[in-house]
Scaffold this motif. Structure first.
Motif, PDB file in Angstrom:
ATOM      1  N   ASP A  70       0.816  -1.215   0.000  1.00 49.95           N
ATOM      2  CA  ASP A  70       0.000   0.000   0.000  1.00 49.95           C
ATOM      3  C   ASP A  70       0.848   1.263   0.000  1.00 49.95           C
ATOM      4  O   ASP A  70       0.388   2.325  -0.381  1.00 49.95           O
ATOM      5  CB  ASP A  70      -1.078  -0.005   1.091  1.00 49.95           C
ATOM      6  N   GLN A  71       2.117   1.136   0.379  1.00 47.26           N
ATOM      7  CA  GLN A  71       2.974   2.327   0.296  1.00 47.26           C
ATOM      8  C   GLN A  71       3.138   2.734  -1.171  1.00 47.26           C
ATOM      9  O   GLN A  71       3.206   3.911  -1.494  1.00 47.26           O
ATOM     10  CB  GLN A  71       4.334   2.027   0.928  1.00 47.26           C
ATOM     11  N   ARG A  73       0.912   2.187  -3.478  1.00 49.87           N
ATOM     12  CA  ARG A  73      -0.377   2.768  -3.891  1.00 49.87           C
ATOM     13  C   ARG A  73      -0.428   4.244  -3.510  1.00 49.87           C
ATOM     14  O   ARG A  73      -0.874   5.086  -4.287  1.00 49.87           O
ATOM     15  CB  ARG A  73      -1.537   2.045  -3.205  1.00 49.87           C
ATOM     16  N   TYR A  74       0.015   4.526  -2.282  1.00 50.83           N
ATOM     17  CA  TYR A  74      -0.014   5.919  -1.842  1.00 50.83           C
ATOM     18  C   TYR A  74       1.025   6.747  -2.586  1.00 50.83           C
ATOM     19  O   TYR A  74       0.801   7.923  -2.887  1.00 50.83           O
ATOM     20  CB  TYR A  74       0.169   6.006  -0.324  1.00 50.83           C
ATOM     21  N   ALA A  75       2.162   6.126  -2.897  1.00 45.52           N
ATOM     22  CA  ALA A  75       3.177   6.834  -3.675  1.00 45.52           C
ATOM     23  C   ALA A  75       2.607   7.195  -5.045  1.00 45.52           C
ATOM     24  O   ALA A  75       2.823   8.303  -5.557  1.00 45.52           O
ATOM     25  CB  ALA A  75       4.425   5.973  -3.823  1.00 45.52           C
TER      26      ALA A  75
ATOM     27  N   THR B 163      -5.731  -3.153   0.652  1.00 46.56           N
ATOM     28  CA  THR B 163      -5.929  -2.972   2.091  1.00 46.56           C
ATOM     29  C   THR B 163      -4.590  -2.566   2.683  1.00 46.56           C
ATOM     30  O   THR B 163      -3.567  -2.648   2.018  1.00 46.56           O
ATOM     31  CB  THR B 163      -6.405  -4.273   2.750  1.00 46.56           C
ATOM     32  N   CYS B 164      -4.595  -2.158   3.960  1.00 48.07           N
ATOM     33  CA  CYS B 164      -3.314  -1.724   4.505  1.00 48.07           C
ATOM     34  C   CYS B 164      -2.417  -2.937   4.764  1.00 48.07           C
ATOM     35  O   CYS B 164      -2.877  -4.015   5.118  1.00 48.07           O
ATOM     36  CB  CYS B 164      -3.497  -0.857   5.738  1.00 48.07           C
ATOM     37  N   ASP B 165      -1.132  -2.698   4.554  1.00 49.03           N
ATOM     38  CA  ASP B 165      -0.169  -3.789   4.693  1.00 49.03           C
ATOM     39  C   ASP B 165      -0.131  -4.338   6.112  1.00 49.03           C
ATOM     40  O   ASP B 165       0.090  -5.520   6.319  1.00 49.03           O
ATOM     41  CB  ASP B 165       1.238  -3.301   4.318  1.00 49.03           C
ATOM     42  N   HIS B 188      -7.721  -2.468  -5.977  1.00 52.25           N
ATOM     43  CA  HIS B 188      -7.621  -1.009  -5.899  1.00 52.25           C
ATOM     44  C   HIS B 188      -8.658  -0.388  -6.851  1.00 52.25           C
ATOM     45  O   HIS B 188      -8.723  -0.764  -8.021  1.00 52.25           O
ATOM     46  CB  HIS B 188      -6.217  -0.584  -6.319  1.00 52.25           C
ATOM     47  N   ALA B 378      -5.983   8.034  -2.338  1.00 49.20           N
ATOM     48  CA  ALA B 378      -6.147   8.962  -1.213  1.00 49.20           C
ATOM     49  C   ALA B 378      -6.790  10.272  -1.699  1.00 49.20           C
ATOM     50  O   ALA B 378      -7.441  10.970  -0.926  1.00 49.20           O
ATOM     51  CB  ALA B 378      -4.793   9.247  -0.571  1.00 49.20           C
ATOM     52  N   SER B 406       0.364   1.578   8.064  1.00 50.13           N
ATOM     53  CA  SER B 406       1.136   1.906   6.866  1.00 50.13           C
ATOM     54  C   SER B 406       0.461   2.988   6.025  1.00 50.13           C
ATOM     55  O   SER B 406       1.134   3.808   5.412  1.00 50.13           O
ATOM     56  CB  SER B 406       1.378   0.653   6.030  1.00 50.13           C
ATOM     57  N   MET B 410       1.473   8.336   4.519  1.00 54.92           N
ATOM     58  CA  MET B 410       1.400   9.268   3.392  1.00 54.92           C
ATOM     59  C   MET B 410       0.048   9.916   3.189  1.00 54.92           C
ATOM     60  O   MET B 410      -0.053  10.934   2.514  1.00 54.92           O
ATOM     61  CB  MET B 410       1.789   8.536   2.111  1.00 54.92           C
ATOM     62  N   LEU B 414      -1.551  14.058   1.772  1.00 52.24           N
ATOM     63  CA  LEU B 414      -2.362  14.049   0.551  1.00 52.24           C
ATOM     64  C   LEU B 414      -3.741  14.650   0.817  1.00 52.24           C
ATOM     65  O   LEU B 414      -4.236  15.473   0.052  1.00 52.24           O
ATOM     66  CB  LEU B 414      -2.515  12.608   0.039  1.00 52.24           C
TER      67      LEU B 414
END
Lengths: 332, 459
Positions: A70-71, A73-75, B163-165, B188, B378, B406, B410, B414
């Motif tokens: 997911d990092q 994805r956010y990147a 989903t979150c890691d 996604h 996001a 996680s 970020m 955003l």
């Protein structure tokens, strides 16, 4: 400017090449200290370095990222809001037990194809696709034959070349480290540019990496293509070779990783594992106890942060002590 | 005229409870004095201030008696399903079968707060190699390991993919500990391509029709697994009825939010509103009682709104809150600082949105699952936050980071950038640990600064 960067083994470079663009494997560097969003606590060094590199890249036609963590994805979301090159986020399903997930991956490759055309590539003919797939497959086949005879560093560098444009079988390389050295596996996430020093460090301390299971290493090579299927259904064959066979930590369940690891550890006679994880990479971090349990081998947990180059004395002395311990345990 | 409401400490609630009983208050089977929960280890109640209404009492008792309810259900022959991560979709399917009960083992993430670490769950997670670099959901591992909290469900169903890691990694660790998980993929959510058939999802997100169809096929797998587990079929009619019942809960929550977030003075405190919103995800294991609890809250909030009384004054700064807090006490802190909640996105807005009833039920569920604000970009989530902030007239935004999560690394910047650009309101990003006690002065100061900034802007 027709380079398309990527850094996930689930992006087939031959698919980019078939569309007339140059795939470029992004070997990130710790020197690319993240700024802005990437500088936040909790951002893994890879995602941070990626954001910095791509944000400032003036030489890329586009970037392909994946949903495997997911990092990333956010990147992708962050990069999308900047004025850098266009970003494509390839959906790589985590699950694999239903055939629908493979179909989703295949559809994503086709969607990637349309993105590549928009970047200035062309829709390839079937003949072009087949020829490109064969070329990459042959180059990988030659490399597989070489892997045990070259040093881990050289092997990793050749893999980098293979992930790029117009690969060719590797030229003969110098023979690897001493055969009396302790055989080790390197398992975990991607190595950044500076981390290659780790591979030298292992040699210097009397070890030899016989299994590179880091991201970008032997573990993340796709399966050998089936000649018949390449001709009849190239996208299907890419899906099988990449999505269907690369064992990775994010898969759910990730039993494939353990099956592969068990087979390769037995085949290579590994005596210890260097577990390579970037701080804030939860996917690898959570597997550490299980790796210990499942393999029964000594495991050295190497957690790295940005600015924590592989050559630091701390890491060297840890690797040295680990090898010392393995050496002593071999004495009857 | 309604008495001005107050937020009470537990000691004050003891007296209040005696008064209410003396006045003839009638309680459900799970009712009783809040103090008894402290005796069971829920020490955080000693440091919270809670609304003084019988409706709030019922809400707290409903929440804190869930483990008993699950054990009773199991003893009566019902089978438990541990739904994981999707926050709101799989339970709708489960509750469409009358012999199954769903709950979220992920909810264990609040136990270290509620029990002020007396549960030892995080220590157990540490010992399993899942340390504090992971989000507090790791407490779930401890709860499975010591079996001292919820009964262990025989079936675990988890979404994974976008989903979150943290969660994915922790759930995989759980499976490796001997608790098999039925995984289903949530991809996604991407923007549809030009000319690609697309549908409008709950929450006003748009998704490619092909993605909806994919999620539907995944939920069909879940349906088959649930049928096997329940030993009976789960027809479309059953599902439609289940969707109808879920929507009853969602409609009541929408009414409650409308009353509370739009009233001149907050008729209910932020803390109780957080607990009430959580009911949406799995109805606190009793769908029917959940409706009664919400009815009472709506009635209380409505009375107070009509009488123009509340737990805050008219000057309180209207804050929109993103992400749930690991320590519930922060909700009290916001009001102490002069703020109030006017809109939330606690990671499960899709469980508050009405499920579509004009399409076949499985498609409705797929659309709802894809409307999860966390499975898209996001920037999509930020757009939704902006829409809801406008709707509720929020004057400031707080993005609350979950330690170790996680996605939190970020998403804050955003969301902040989009909200500042679109609405021009102040944004505060804070991190809320499981217990804020040592950080209370810092958090309080930051919240007060936010409130002052907004008030200066009003002048």
């Amino acid at each position: 400017m027709n380079d398309v960067a990527y850094l996930s083994p689930f992006v087939p470079p031959e698919w980019i090449a078939a569309h007339g663009l140059r795939p470029r494997w992004l070997r990130l560097s710790r020197a690319e200290q993240a700024t802005d969003a990437g500088a936040h606590r909790g951002v893994c060094p890879c995602a941070g370095a990626l954001m910095e590199r791509v944000h400032r890249a003036g030489d890329l036609a586009g970037v392909v990222l994946t949903t495997v963590c997911d990092q990333m994805r956010y990147a992708a979301a962050w990069l999308d809001a900047q004025s850098g090159p266009p970003v494509f986020l390839l959906n790589v399903p985590s699950t694999w037990e239903s055939p629908e997930t493979a179909r989703l991956y295949a559809d994503e490759l086709r969607r990637l194809g349309r993105f590549l055309v928009k970047l200035g590539g062309h829709a390839p003919t079937e003949k072009e696709v087949v020829a490109t797939l064969r070329r990459y497959d042959q180059a990988r086949a030659a490399l597989r034959a070489e892997c045990l005879s070259v040093s881990a560093r050289d092997y990793a560098l050749v893999l980098d070349r293979l992930a790029g444009h117009a690969p060719s079988p590797p030229a003969p390389l110098p023979k690897g480290e001493g055969r009396n050295a302790i055989p080790l596996a390197l398992l975990g996430g991607p190595l950044l540019e500076e981390d290659f020093e780790l591979l030298d460090m292992v040699v210097e301390a009397g070890g030899r990496i016989v299994l590179d299971a880091s991201q970008g290493g032997e573990r993340t090579l796709p399966a050998v293509f089936d000649e018949m299927r390449v001709s009849s259904d190239p996208v299907g064959e890419l899906t099988r070779a990449y999505f269907g066979t690369i064992p990775d930590v994010f898969r759910r369940p990730n039993t494939g990783l353990y099956d592969w690891l068990g087979r390769r550890l037995r085949a290579t006679g590994v005596r210890g594992i260097l577990f390579w994880r970037h701080v804030f990479c939860d996917l690898w971090h959570a597997e550490l106890p299980r790796i210990r349990e499942a393999t029964g081998l000594p495991v050295l947990d190497l957690d790295t942060t940005e600015g924590d180059a592989g050559s630091t004395p701390r890491m060297f002395s840890r690797v040295e002590s680990f090898l010392e311990m393995l050496r002593e345990s071999a004495i009857p | 005229m309604t008495q001005p409401p107050r937020c009470l400490s537990l000691d004050q609630w003891d007296r209040r409870y005696a008064e209410l009983c003396a006045a003839g208050m009638r309680e459900p089977s799970y009712g009783g004095c809040l103090r008894r929960h402290v005796e069971d280890g829920d020490d955080r109640l000693l440091h919270l201030k809670m609304d003084d209404s019988p409706a709030a009492l019922r809400l707290w008792n409903f929440l804190l008696s869930e483990e008993d309810r699950l054990r009773e259900a199991q003893a009566s022959g019902k089978r438990l399903v541990g739904a994981m991560k999707d926050l709101g979709t799989v339970p709708v399917m489960v509750y469409a079968l009358d012999n199954l009960i769903a709950f979220y083992p992920d909810g264990a993430w609040w136990l270290p707060c509620i029990m002020e670490h007396g549960d030892g769950l995080l220590r157990i997670a540490d010992s399993l190699g899942v340390d504090d670099s992971f989000c507090p959901v790791r407490a779930m591992l401890g709860a499975f390991e010591n079996e001292a909290h919820f009964p262990i469900p025989e079936l675990l169903v988890s979404s994974v993919g976008a989903t979150c890691d943290d969660f994915s990694a922790i759930a995989q660790r759980l499976e490796a500990m001997g608790h098999p998980i039925f995984w289903w993929e949530i991809p996604h959510r991407r923007p549809p391509e030009p000319d690609e058939p697309s549908v409008l999802l709950p929450g006003m997100f748009r998704a490619a029709q092909s993605q909806v169809a994919f999620v539907q096929s995944e939920l069909e797998r879940v349906r088959r697994r649930l049928e096997e587990y329940a030993g009976k079929s789960l027809s479309d009619d059953d599902l439609s009825a289940g969707i109808h019942r879920a929507n009853l809960v969602r409609r009541k929550l929408a009414t409650l939010r409308e009353i509370v977030f739009k009233a001149a003075r907050a008729p209910l405190p932020s803390l109780e509103m957080l607990v009430a919103e959580m009911l949406a995800i799995h109805f606190c294991s009793d769908q029917y009682e959940c409706l009664v609890v919400l009815d009472e809250l709506i009635a209380e909030a409505g009375r107070r709104a009509v009488d123009d009384v509340g737990v805050t004054d008219e000057e309180a700064v209207r804050v929109f809150w993103v992400n749930p807090v690991a320590d519930l006490r922060v909700m009290n802190l916001l009001e102490d600082a002069g703020g109030r909640i006017c809109g939330t996105e606690y990671l499960f807005s899709h469980a508050l949105d009405l499920l579509p009833q004009h399409v076949p039920p499985m498609e409705a569920l797929a659309r709802a699952a894809l409307a999860d604000p966390m499975v898209g970009s996001a920037r999509d989530r930020a757009a939704r936050v902006c829409r809801d902030m406008r709707a509720f007239g929020a004057e400031a935004l707080v993005v609350s980071r979950i330690p170790g999560a996680s996605h939190c690394a970020m998403e804050g910047p955003l969301i902040r950038d989009v909200v500042r650009r679109e609405l021009g309101v102040p944004v505060l990003e804070i991190e809320v640990p499981t217990l804020i006690d040592t950080m209370t002065p810092t958090l309080q100061t930051r919240l007060e600064a936010l409130v002052e900034t907004v008030k200066r802007g009003r002048v």
